[in-house]
Design a protein around this motif. Structure first.
Motif, short mmCIF file in Angstrom:
data_model
loop_
_atom_site.label_atom_id
_atom_site.label_comp_id
_atom_site.label_asym_id
_atom_site.label_seq_id
_atom_site.Cartn_x
_atom_site.Cartn_y
_atom_site.Cartn_z
N ASP A 88 -2.72 45.85 36.68
CA ASP A 88 -2.91 44.72 35.77
C ASP A 88 -2.11 44.83 34.48
O ASP A 88 -2.35 44.11 33.51
N VAL A 89 -1.15 45.74 34.45
CA VAL A 89 -0.26 45.90 33.30
C VAL A 89 1.15 45.52 33.73
O VAL A 89 1.58 45.93 34.82
N PRO A 90 1.89 44.74 32.93
CA PRO A 90 3.25 44.35 33.32
C PRO A 90 4.12 45.56 33.68
O PRO A 90 4.11 46.57 32.98
N ALA A 91 4.86 45.44 34.78
CA ALA A 91 5.71 46.54 35.23
C ALA A 91 6.74 46.93 34.18
O ALA A 91 7.10 48.11 34.05
N SER A 92 7.21 45.95 33.42
CA SER A 92 8.23 46.23 32.40
C SER A 92 7.68 47.15 31.30
O SER A 92 8.43 47.91 30.69
N VAL A 93 6.36 47.10 31.05
CA VAL A 93 5.76 47.97 30.05
C VAL A 93 5.82 49.42 30.53
O VAL A 93 6.10 50.34 29.76
N PHE A 94 5.57 49.64 31.83
CA PHE A 94 5.69 50.98 32.39
C PHE A 94 7.13 51.48 32.30
O PHE A 94 7.38 52.65 32.00
N LEU A 95 8.09 50.58 32.55
CA LEU A 95 9.50 50.95 32.43
C LEU A 95 9.81 51.39 31.00
O LEU A 95 10.48 52.40 30.77
N MET A 96 9.29 50.64 30.03
CA MET A 96 9.50 50.98 28.62
C MET A 96 8.93 52.36 28.31
O MET A 96 9.57 53.18 27.64
N LEU A 97 7.74 52.64 28.81
CA LEU A 97 7.10 53.93 28.55
C LEU A 97 7.90 55.07 29.18
O LEU A 97 8.04 56.14 28.57
N PHE A 120 16.86 33.83 41.35
CA PHE A 120 16.87 35.16 41.98
C PHE A 120 15.62 35.34 42.82
O PHE A 120 14.63 34.62 42.66
N SER A 121 15.65 36.33 43.66
CA SER A 121 14.53 36.57 44.58
C SER A 121 13.31 37.08 43.84
O SER A 121 13.42 37.70 42.77
N PRO A 122 12.11 36.86 44.40
CA PRO A 122 10.89 37.39 43.78
C PRO A 122 10.91 38.90 43.63
O PRO A 122 10.35 39.44 42.67
N GLY A 123 11.58 39.59 44.56
CA GLY A 123 11.66 41.05 44.48
C GLY A 123 12.37 41.51 43.22
O GLY A 123 11.94 42.47 42.57
N PHE A 124 13.44 40.82 42.87
CA PHE A 124 14.16 41.18 41.64
C PHE A 124 13.35 40.81 40.41
O PHE A 124 13.26 41.58 39.45
N ARG A 125 12.73 39.64 40.43
CA ARG A 125 11.97 39.19 39.27
C ARG A 125 10.75 40.06 39.00
O ARG A 125 10.23 40.08 37.89
N ILE A 127 10.62 43.10 38.60
CA ILE A 127 10.95 44.13 37.61
C ILE A 127 10.35 43.77 36.25
O ILE A 127 9.86 44.65 35.53
N ALA A 128 10.37 42.49 35.91
CA ALA A 128 9.86 42.06 34.61
C ALA A 128 8.50 41.39 34.70
O ALA A 128 7.69 41.51 33.80
N ASN A 129 8.27 40.66 35.81
CA ASN A 129 7.07 39.84 35.89
C ASN A 129 5.98 40.42 36.78
O ASN A 129 4.87 39.88 36.84
N GLY A 130 6.29 41.51 37.50
CA GLY A 130 5.29 42.14 38.36
C GLY A 130 4.28 42.91 37.53
O GLY A 130 4.43 43.09 36.32
N GLU A 131 3.23 43.38 38.21
CA GLU A 131 2.16 44.12 37.52
C GLU A 131 1.79 45.37 38.30
O GLU A 131 1.83 45.40 39.53
N LEU A 132 1.41 46.40 37.56
CA LEU A 132 0.84 47.62 38.12
C LEU A 132 -0.46 47.89 37.37
O LEU A 132 -0.45 48.02 36.14
#
Length: 313
Positions: free
Chosen positions: A159-168, A145-150, A152-157
């Motif tokens: 220095d914190v994983p983007a998926s953690v923000f989604l969970m919150l 899959f494209s980096p843009g889709f990935r 969602i789970a592997n990106g950072e905001l």
């Protein structure tokens, strides 16, 4: 102050367990209490934590959902297949989420209008959704899959994983729904005494269907995150995830009898499981022994819940 403590005693007790567990593992291994490892624990907890939110809604309503792991898999497979077929990523994600909602609605219909026990209805959906995932892919994973889709789970905001923000975000929204909306009040009412709720004018069937739809939706959200993290949609993904979600929910203080619980407790329960697994891995404990330990923790949590309920009576 005393009332506040009494109302949140279970959550505070669970939080204390998390702190003590973290302290013990820190003493046993110097690698636990590092920023990189703590962020890794948070990221590894995301999938189970999001699924467990939907499970919390279901268990508070005195139900159970054994199909969330399979719904996660079929939602991920539909999403991945759509992306590989050239469907725009946002529409593909909506399609995957839609599959989760539909599966949840079917569960709700079987339980309310079909009058099947939640255990049987969701057990059947677990098998059907898993079969659908395997049939769609012929048993093979869908990858690439494209980096843009990935991201969602592997990106950072920050220095914190983007998926953690989604969970919150999911947890803040779920807490608001449970504590500040009519839907949330009705979930507790149905779990506390379904017959009384029905006599009070609560459209129990409608709300039960909505509860299982939420569980299906959140399982699908986890399917999106897992697919992005692995860069692969596996038709066998999510096996036993329903057990992890139930464990996190019960450890967090939600009663299996219904009518009691909180998403804050569930988050702490999911973190306890994540910290426990991470600590055992750092200590080099066998995966087989880890299963034994986690099973023992679940049994202890249910026993404590039983003891607390008896004391209140």
């Amino acid at each position: 102050m005393k009332r506040l403590f009494a109302a949140n005693a279970r959550q505070l007790g669970t939080l204390a367990v998390l702190v003590v567990l973290g302290a013990v593992i820190t003493v046993l291994t110097p690698y636990f209490l590092t920023i990189s490892n703590l962020l890794n624990v948070a990221q590894q907890t995301v999938i189970n934590a999001i699924v467990a939110v939907g499970m919390t809604f279901v268990i508070i309503s005195a139900g159970i959902d054994l199909s969330v792991g399979s719904i996660l898999a079929v939602s991920g497979v539909v999403l991945a297949t759509a992306i590989k077929s050239g469907v725009p990523i946002p529409l593909a994600i909506l399609g995957g989420l839609g599959v989760g909602i539909v599966c949840g609605v079917v569960n709700g219909l079987l339980i309310t209008f079909g009058r099947l026990p939640p255990f049987i209805a969701t057990l059947g959906m677990m098998s059907m959704a898993r079969g659908a995932a395997l049939l769609t892919t012929q048993g093979r994973p869908v990858t690439g899959f494209s980096p843009g889709f990935r991201w969602i789970a592997n990106g950072e905001l920050l220095d914190v994983p983007a998926s953690v923000f989604l969970m919150l975000i999911v947890y803040v929204g779920a807490h608001f729904v449970l504590r500040r909306t009519k839907f949330g009040r009705y979930i507790f009412a149905i779990g506390g005494n379904e017959e009384a709720a029905l006599l009070s004018g609560v459209p129990v069937r409608v709300y039960k269907i909505a509860i299982y739809a939420v569980a299906g939706l959140l399982a699908a959200v986890s399917g999106v995150v897992l697919t992005a993290r692995l860069n692969s949609a596996q038709p066998i993904a999510g096996i036993n995830y329903e057990l992890d979600a139930i464990a996190a929910t019960v450890i967090g203080g939600t009663s299996l009898m219904g009518g009691e619980g909180s998403v804050l407790g569930t988050l702490i329960g999911a973190l306890i499981m994540g910290v426990l697994r991470n600590g055992l891995n750092l200590l080099g404990v066998s995966a087989f022994i880890q299963q034994v330990v986690i099973g023992a923790v679940i049994i202890c949590a249910v026993l404590l819940d039983t003891v607390f309920r008896r004391r209140r009576r």
